[in-house]
Design a protein around this motif. Structure first.
Motif, PDB file in Angstrom:
ATOM      1  N   GLN A 152       0.826  -1.204   0.000  1.00  0.00           N
ATOM      2  CA  GLN A 152       0.000   0.000   0.000  1.00  0.00           C
ATOM      3  C   GLN A 152       0.864   1.259   0.000  1.00  0.00           C
ATOM      4  O   GLN A 152       0.591   2.215  -0.734  1.00  0.00           O
ATOM      5  CB  GLN A 152      -0.923   0.006   1.224  1.00  0.00           C
ATOM      6  CG  GLN A 152      -2.016  -1.025   1.159  1.00  0.00           C
ATOM      7  CD  GLN A 152      -2.868  -1.014   2.425  1.00  0.00           C
ATOM      8  OE1 GLN A 152      -3.081   0.029   3.029  1.00  0.00           O
ATOM      9  NE2 GLN A 152      -3.353  -2.180   2.812  1.00  0.00           N
ATOM     10  N   THR A 153       1.905   1.252   0.818  1.00  0.00           N
ATOM     11  CA  THR A 153       2.791   2.409   0.926  1.00  0.00           C
ATOM     12  C   THR A 153       3.513   2.669  -0.391  1.00  0.00           C
ATOM     13  O   THR A 153       3.620   3.813  -0.842  1.00  0.00           O
ATOM     14  CB  THR A 153       3.817   2.185   2.062  1.00  0.00           C
ATOM     15  OG1 THR A 153       3.102   1.984   3.283  1.00  0.00           O
ATOM     16  CG2 THR A 153       4.746   3.361   2.208  1.00  0.00           C
ATOM     17  N   ILE A 154       3.988   1.607  -1.041  1.00  0.00           N
ATOM     18  CA  ILE A 154       4.685   1.746  -2.327  1.00  0.00           C
ATOM     19  C   ILE A 154       3.718   2.244  -3.392  1.00  0.00           C
ATOM     20  O   ILE A 154       4.042   3.153  -4.173  1.00  0.00           O
ATOM     21  CB  ILE A 154       5.337   0.407  -2.721  1.00  0.00           C
ATOM     22  CG1 ILE A 154       6.495   0.101  -1.759  1.00  0.00           C
ATOM     23  CG2 ILE A 154       5.796   0.427  -4.174  1.00  0.00           C
ATOM     24  CD1 ILE A 154       7.023  -1.307  -1.849  1.00  0.00           C
ATOM     25  N   LEU A 155       2.536   1.687  -3.425  1.00  0.00           N
ATOM     26  CA  LEU A 155       1.531   2.101  -4.394  1.00  0.00           C
ATOM     27  C   LEU A 155       1.170   3.576  -4.202  1.00  0.00           C
ATOM     28  O   LEU A 155       1.080   4.348  -5.172  1.00  0.00           O
ATOM     29  CB  LEU A 155       0.294   1.227  -4.254  1.00  0.00           C
ATOM     30  CG  LEU A 155      -0.852   1.477  -5.204  1.00  0.00           C
ATOM     31  CD1 LEU A 155      -0.400   1.408  -6.654  1.00  0.00           C
ATOM     32  CD2 LEU A 155      -1.965   0.475  -4.950  1.00  0.00           C
TER      33      LEU A 155
ATOM     34  N   LEU B  23      14.741  -2.863   1.210  1.00  0.00           N
ATOM     35  CA  LEU B  23      14.920  -2.616  -0.219  1.00  0.00           C
ATOM     36  C   LEU B  23      14.486  -3.826  -1.043  1.00  0.00           C
ATOM     37  O   LEU B  23      13.899  -3.669  -2.111  1.00  0.00           O
ATOM     38  CB  LEU B  23      16.373  -2.243  -0.510  1.00  0.00           C
ATOM     39  CG  LEU B  23      16.720  -1.855  -1.941  1.00  0.00           C
ATOM     40  CD1 LEU B  23      15.874  -0.691  -2.432  1.00  0.00           C
ATOM     41  CD2 LEU B  23      18.205  -1.507  -2.059  1.00  0.00           C
ATOM     42  N   ALA B  24      14.737  -5.024  -0.536  1.00  0.00           N
ATOM     43  CA  ALA B  24      14.330  -6.238  -1.257  1.00  0.00           C
ATOM     44  C   ALA B  24      12.805  -6.300  -1.409  1.00  0.00           C
ATOM     45  O   ALA B  24      12.290  -6.721  -2.454  1.00  0.00           O
ATOM     46  CB  ALA B  24      14.841  -7.481  -0.539  1.00  0.00           C
ATOM     47  N   THR B  25      12.080  -5.855  -0.400  1.00  0.00           N
ATOM     48  CA  THR B  25      10.611  -5.814  -0.471  1.00  0.00           C
ATOM     49  C   THR B  25      10.162  -4.838  -1.554  1.00  0.00           C
ATOM     50  O   THR B  25       9.224  -5.118  -2.303  1.00  0.00           O
ATOM     51  CB  THR B  25      10.016  -5.412   0.887  1.00  0.00           C
ATOM     52  OG1 THR B  25      10.399  -6.389   1.851  1.00  0.00           O
ATOM     53  CG2 THR B  25       8.505  -5.302   0.836  1.00  0.00           C
ATOM     54  N   VAL B  26      10.838  -3.715  -1.641  1.00  0.00           N
ATOM     55  CA  VAL B  26      10.509  -2.722  -2.673  1.00  0.00           C
ATOM     56  C   VAL B  26      10.744  -3.324  -4.051  1.00  0.00           C
ATOM     57  O   VAL B  26       9.885  -3.245  -4.930  1.00  0.00           O
ATOM     58  CB  VAL B  26      11.318  -1.416  -2.479  1.00  0.00           C
ATOM     59  CG1 VAL B  26      11.092  -0.458  -3.639  1.00  0.00           C
ATOM     60  CG2 VAL B  26      10.953  -0.754  -1.159  1.00  0.00           C
ATOM     61  N   TYR B  27      11.901  -3.965  -4.245  1.00  0.00           N
ATOM     62  CA  TYR B  27      12.191  -4.606  -5.539  1.00  0.00           C
ATOM     63  C   TYR B  27      11.120  -5.635  -5.901  1.00  0.00           C
ATOM     64  O   TYR B  27      10.622  -5.658  -7.024  1.00  0.00           O
ATOM     65  CB  TYR B  27      13.564  -5.301  -5.504  1.00  0.00           C
ATOM     66  CG  TYR B  27      14.710  -4.416  -5.895  1.00  0.00           C
ATOM     67  CD1 TYR B  27      14.947  -4.084  -7.230  1.00  0.00           C
ATOM     68  CD2 TYR B  27      15.582  -3.919  -4.937  1.00  0.00           C
ATOM     69  CE1 TYR B  27      16.010  -3.284  -7.593  1.00  0.00           C
ATOM     70  CE2 TYR B  27      16.658  -3.114  -5.293  1.00  0.00           C
ATOM     71  CZ  TYR B  27      16.866  -2.807  -6.622  1.00  0.00           C
ATOM     72  OH  TYR B  27      17.913  -2.009  -6.988  1.00  0.00           O
TER      73      TYR B  27
END
Length: 153
Positions: A30-33, A62-66
């Motif tokens: 949700q935060t990335i979106l 960072l791995a979660t973001v990727y």
């Protein structure tokens, strides 16, 4: 700050698409979106995205973001771009919009878009002459933005 009221329908459609494909709508996703909705006019790398979201979600890695960006690209929500700088950049995949192309400054790395698509007639000629059905194209121009060009003069 993210104005959910202004983008509520788009945000909800993306959330529904994730659920439809049996993906959980985690707080990290949700935060990335929301970061992409807030910066929809930018071409964000995973590192850019990470720097934007880590203050709101300090436990995010960072791995979660990727992984999230790759998932959103796989689902067709984001478009993954390679601008030759060694980092993938992402932007919303606007399938209902006219195809746009990119201008990439070789000095400062700024990426901007232009919408003039003179390739549509070329695609028609290719199909007519070669029987080849073009489904997509990608055009990038490399050079100097106005600011860097002025500094060179």
């Amino acid at each position: 700050m993210f104005k959910l009221e202004e983008r509520k329908d788009e945000y909800q459609k993306i959330c529904d698409l994730l659920r439809h494909h049996s993906y959980k709508l985690t707080p990290q996703r949700q935060t990335i979106l929301k970061a992409f909705l807030e910066h929809e006019d930018q071409h964000l790398s995973a590192e850019d995205t990470f720097m934007m979201v880590k203050h709101n979600y300090p436990d995010i890695g960072l791995a979660t973001v990727y992984r999230t960006l790759d998932l959103l690209a796989e689902l067709g929500i984001l478009q993954k771009n390679d601008f030759g700088d060694g980092r993938s950049r992402y932007e919303f995949n606007r399938q209902d919009e006219h195809h746009h192309h990119h201008l990439i400054c070789v000095q400062c790395g700024e990426v901007s878009e232009f919408d003039e698509d003179l390739l549509e007639s070329l695609e028609a000629q290719i199909e007519k002459r070669n029987g080849y059905h073009v489904i997509d194209h990608d055009l990038k121009f490399y050079g100097y933005c106005e600011k860097c060009k002025s500094a060179l003069d």
